[in-house]
Design a protein around this motif. Structure first.
Motif, PDB file in Angstrom:
ATOM      1  N   LEU A  73      34.981  36.558  52.463  1.00 18.05           N
ATOM      2  CA  LEU A  73      35.870  35.440  52.776  1.00 18.05           C
ATOM      3  C   LEU A  73      37.327  35.868  52.634  1.00 18.05           C
ATOM      4  CD1 LEU A  73      34.184  32.326  51.153  1.00 18.05           C
ATOM      5  CD2 LEU A  73      34.469  32.820  53.570  1.00 18.05           C
ATOM      6  N   LYS A  74      37.619  36.546  51.564  1.00 20.61           N
ATOM      7  CA  LYS A  74      38.987  37.010  51.337  1.00 20.61           C
ATOM      8  C   LYS A  74      39.409  38.028  52.395  1.00 20.61           C
ATOM      9  CE  LYS A  74      38.684  35.928  46.495  1.00 20.61           C
ATOM     10  NZ  LYS A  74      38.422  36.389  45.137  1.00 20.61           N
ATOM     11  N   GLU A  75      38.491  38.888  52.787  1.00 15.68           N
ATOM     12  CA  GLU A  75      38.771  39.899  53.801  1.00 15.68           C
ATOM     13  C   GLU A  75      39.054  39.259  55.168  1.00 15.68           C
ATOM     14  OE1 GLU A  75      35.681  42.628  56.043  1.00 15.68           O
ATOM     15  OE2 GLU A  75      36.057  43.402  54.020  1.00 15.68           O
ATOM     16  N   GLN A  76      38.318  38.223  55.508  1.00 16.52           N
ATOM     17  CA  GLN A  76      38.448  37.562  56.805  1.00 16.52           C
ATOM     18  C   GLN A  76      39.481  36.433  56.800  1.00 16.52           C
ATOM     19  OE1 GLN A  76      36.502  37.987  59.992  1.00 16.52           O
ATOM     20  NE2 GLN A  76      36.645  39.980  59.008  1.00 16.52           N
ATOM     21  N   LYS A  77      40.111  36.212  55.702  1.00 14.83           N
ATOM     22  CA  LYS A  77      41.075  35.120  55.546  1.00 14.83           C
ATOM     23  C   LYS A  77      42.121  35.044  56.663  1.00 14.83           C
ATOM     24  CE  LYS A  77      44.055  33.140  52.037  1.00 14.83           C
ATOM     25  NZ  LYS A  77      44.516  33.280  50.658  1.00 14.83           N
ATOM     26  N   PRO A  78      42.690  36.155  57.112  1.00 16.36           N
ATOM     27  CA  PRO A  78      43.687  36.072  58.185  1.00 16.36           C
ATOM     28  C   PRO A  78      43.129  35.540  59.508  1.00 16.36           C
ATOM     29  CG  PRO A  78      43.824  38.199  57.079  1.00 16.36           C
ATOM     30  CD  PRO A  78      42.585  37.523  56.583  1.00 16.36           C
ATOM     31  N   CYS A  79      41.821  35.441  59.604  1.00 19.58           N
ATOM     32  CA  CYS A  79      41.168  35.015  60.847  1.00 19.58           C
ATOM     33  C   CYS A  79      40.785  33.539  60.862  1.00 19.58           C
ATOM     34  CB  CYS A  79      39.900  35.846  61.063  1.00 19.58           C
ATOM     35  SG  CYS A  79      40.182  37.622  61.063  1.00 19.58           S
TER      36      CYS A  79
END
Length: 97
Positions: A58-64
């Motif tokens: 979730l944190k990794e994909q946050k910018p999306c």
């Protein structure tokens, strides 16, 4: 099987929405792929809390997340109370896009 694929997409979308809070990562590029949120499926499909892997994704994909919310197919699954609960549990604010 078709229902499982649809549920999987929903879970991934939900996880994506939950993750995005407003923080941006400047140093690394992220490939926006809602399937990266598949580790969150267990938390979406059951009352179990999200795993550490789910929270990490979730944190990794946050910018999306805002991109995911703009997609009507994904939005209907990620813009839910359960997605918001998962995000909160992972320490990620629900996005305001």
């Amino acid at each position: 099987m078709h229902k499982f694929s649809f549920v999987s997409l929903c879970v991934m979308a939900l996880a994506a929405v939950v993750l995005f809070s407003g923080e941006t990562r400047m140093a690394e590029a992220v490939t926006c792929d809602v399937s990266e949120l598949s580790p969150c499926m267990a938390a979406i499909m059951s009352p179990k809390p999200p795993s550490a892997t789910c929270c990490s994704k979730l944190k990794e994909q946050k910018p999306c997340f805002c991109q995911y919310l703009k997609n009507p197919t994904i939005k209907q699954f990620v813009d839910t109370p359960k997605a918001k609960r998962i995000a909160s549990t992972c320490g990620v604010e629900y996005p305001q896009c």
